[in-house]
Design an enzyme around this catalytic site. Structure first.
Site, PDB file in Angstrom:
ATOM      1  N   TYR A 173      15.824  30.046   6.573  1.00 52.41           N
ATOM      2  CA  TYR A 173      14.586  30.673   7.042  1.00 52.41           C
ATOM      3  C   TYR A 173      14.581  30.804   8.557  1.00 52.41           C
ATOM      4  O   TYR A 173      14.983  29.873   9.270  1.00 52.41           O
ATOM      5  CB  TYR A 173      13.376  29.838   6.609  1.00 52.41           C
ATOM      6  N   LYS A 186       0.838  -1.214   0.000  1.00 51.78           N
ATOM      7  CA  LYS A 186       0.000   0.000   0.000  1.00 51.78           C
ATOM      8  C   LYS A 186       0.869   1.258   0.000  1.00 51.78           C
ATOM      9  O   LYS A 186       2.067   1.189   0.323  1.00 51.78           O
ATOM     10  CB  LYS A 186      -0.931  -0.022   1.208  1.00 51.78           C
TER      11      LYS A 186
HETATM   12  C1  LIG Z   1      -0.183  -1.936   6.710  1.00 57.48           C
HETATM   13  C2  LIG Z   1      -0.641  -3.237   7.230  1.00 57.48           C
HETATM   14  C3  LIG Z   1       0.274  -4.268   7.467  1.00 57.48           C
HETATM   15  C4  LIG Z   1       1.766  -4.089   7.358  1.00 57.48           C
HETATM   16  O1  LIG Z   1       2.219  -3.401   8.491  1.00 57.48           O
HETATM   17  P1  LIG Z   1       3.803  -3.265   8.801  1.00 57.48           P
HETATM   18  O2  LIG Z   1       3.847  -2.767  10.168  1.00 57.48           O
HETATM   19  O3  LIG Z   1       4.325  -2.295   7.795  1.00 57.48           O
HETATM   20  O4  LIG Z   1       4.364  -4.613   8.622  1.00 57.48           O
HETATM   21  C5  LIG Z   1      -0.220  -5.493   7.861  1.00 57.48           C
HETATM   22  N1  LIG Z   1      -1.543  -5.690   8.034  1.00 57.48           N
HETATM   23  C6  LIG Z   1      -2.453  -4.708   7.827  1.00 57.48           C
HETATM   24  C7  LIG Z   1      -3.897  -4.986   8.043  1.00 57.48           C
HETATM   25  C8  LIG Z   1      -2.037  -3.452   7.442  1.00 57.48           C
HETATM   26  O5  LIG Z   1      -2.928  -2.481   7.263  1.00 57.48           O
END
Ligand SMILES: *Cc1c(COP(=O)(O)O)cnc(C)c1O
Length: 357
Positions: free
Chosen positions: A254, A34
């Site tokens: 800045y 994702k």
């Molecule tokens: C994003 C997500 C993961 C992965 O999480 P990490 O901490 O990056 O390993 C696993 N399961 C679900 C349901 C998620 O939303």
């Protein structure tokens, strides 16, 4: 001269996948892609990690981009459908749905699908974000089991709230809530995210769901990748575009927020918050240049940041700079910016160039 560039190291990605396989030898791996593969380019990561058993995303657009990129493995949408119309596309494209509400069940009942959908039921074992309550599971499952739209068997999954802190009492509470449901389940079971893969072997079940560890960063509070033998998949690079002498007492950038305590040389690096480097990085955040760490000096601008090279520096315009990667853990930059590696990686801006090595 290099401008803001994310070098993606395919050998590091494959190495991290093999570390996960060694940690969870009996589980299949659902590689989590994702948010554009945590900023690493999801289609490229999926192609590099073609040994993963499945991929997981959050949005339909993400899943479809993977299919358009030629990815044929199963793809799981971790929050399932958002509208009934999603279900048609998911069934056609072989995209699996995590179901966590009565509303999604109703969408599925009303749907007329070209093929049965593979589903995972998400149960809330104590995080209290999404998922149906454990006591509702049997009824939810039997309603789904009666539908021709659903392929059997169904998966069962849950998610930890505090796996990045192994001693947190909620971990045991969640495991105790989930374990009895998992034991009797006739279908695939999944619980472990990155932190649980590293620390709770009893949570590995049939499928693990690594995100951050695939990209070579530690999810643990205060942890770094070397604790787990992971390799950073992204080297965020840019170059020096100016070197200028400063007198003691001169300020930089800045807000005139940094003042030289001695005569020194300031280096200007072509990367800023418009590329995804965190504006809140504190003075002193390490930046890697010509074999040493130099400290961030002054506020991060949109397109540039400044570092204190020291009075005797030999650095030249055009020299390569690493913002994070093999020499500066992204976890360290995150700590210096009061955030987590996840956010820094996901925040890569569109204008950053991607190169694959
Ligand atoms: C994003 C997500 C993961 C992965 O999480 P990490 O901490 O990056 O390993 C696993 N399961 C679900 C349901 C998620 O939303």
């Amino acid at each position: 001269m290099r401008v803001a560039t994310a070098l993606i190291d395919s050998a590091a990605l494959r190495h991290n996948l093999s570390r996960i396989r060694a940690l969870a030898p009996r589980a299949k791996v659902m590689a989590v892609l994702k948010a554009n593969g945590y900023g690493h380019d999801q289609v490229a990561v999926a192609q590099i990690l073609d040994g993963a058993d499945a991929f997981a995303v959050a949005r339909l657009e993400e899943a479809l981009a993977l299919r358009q990129g030629g990815i044929r493995q199963p793809i799981v949408m971790l929050e399932g459908c958002f509208d009934g119309s999603d279900l048609q596309i998911m069934a056609r494209e072989g995209i699996e749905a995590v179901l966590h509400t009565q509303e999604q069940l109703a969408m599925l009942k009303a749907a007329c699908l070209p093929a049965p959908l593979k589903v995972w039921i998400k149960v809330d074992s104590g995080m209290h974000r999404i998922g149906i309550k454990p006591e509702q599971l049997a009824a939810f499952h039997s309603e789904l089991a009666a539908l021709a739209q659903v392929r059997q068997p169904m998966g069962l999954l849950s998610h930890y709230a505090c796996a990045d802190e192994p001693e947190h009492p909620l971990n045991a509470v969640q495991q105790a809530a989930f374990e009895p449901l998992a034991n009797g389940w006739n279908g695939p079971v999944s619980m472990a995210n990155s932190a649980a893969i590293l620390t709770f072997a009893q949570s590995h079940y049939d499928w693990v769901r690594p995100g951050l560890v695939l990209y070579g960063a530690s999810p643990m509070v205060g942890g770094v990748r070397d604790d787990h033998g992971l390799k950073p998949a992204m080297h965020l690079m840019s170059s020096l575009i100016a070197v200028k002498p400063l007198k003691a007492g001169d300020t930089v950038g800045y807000g005139a927020a940094w003042r030289a305590e001695r005569d020194t040389l300031i280096g200007v690096v072509a990367i800023g918050y418009g590329d995804g480097y965190p504006r809140h990085a504190r003075m002193g955040t390490p930046v890697w240049l010509n074999g040493r760490q130099v400290p961030l000096a002054g506020r991060v601008s949109m397109d540039m940041l400044t570092v204190d090279l020291g009075p005797d520096a030999q650095d030249k315009v055009g020299d390569d700079v690493e913002l994070w990667g093999p020499n500066v853990p992204v976890e360290t930059v995150a700590q210096c910016s009061d955030t987590i590696a996840y956010e820094l990686l996901c925040n890569m801006a569109r204008r950053v160039r991607y190169e694959f090595i």
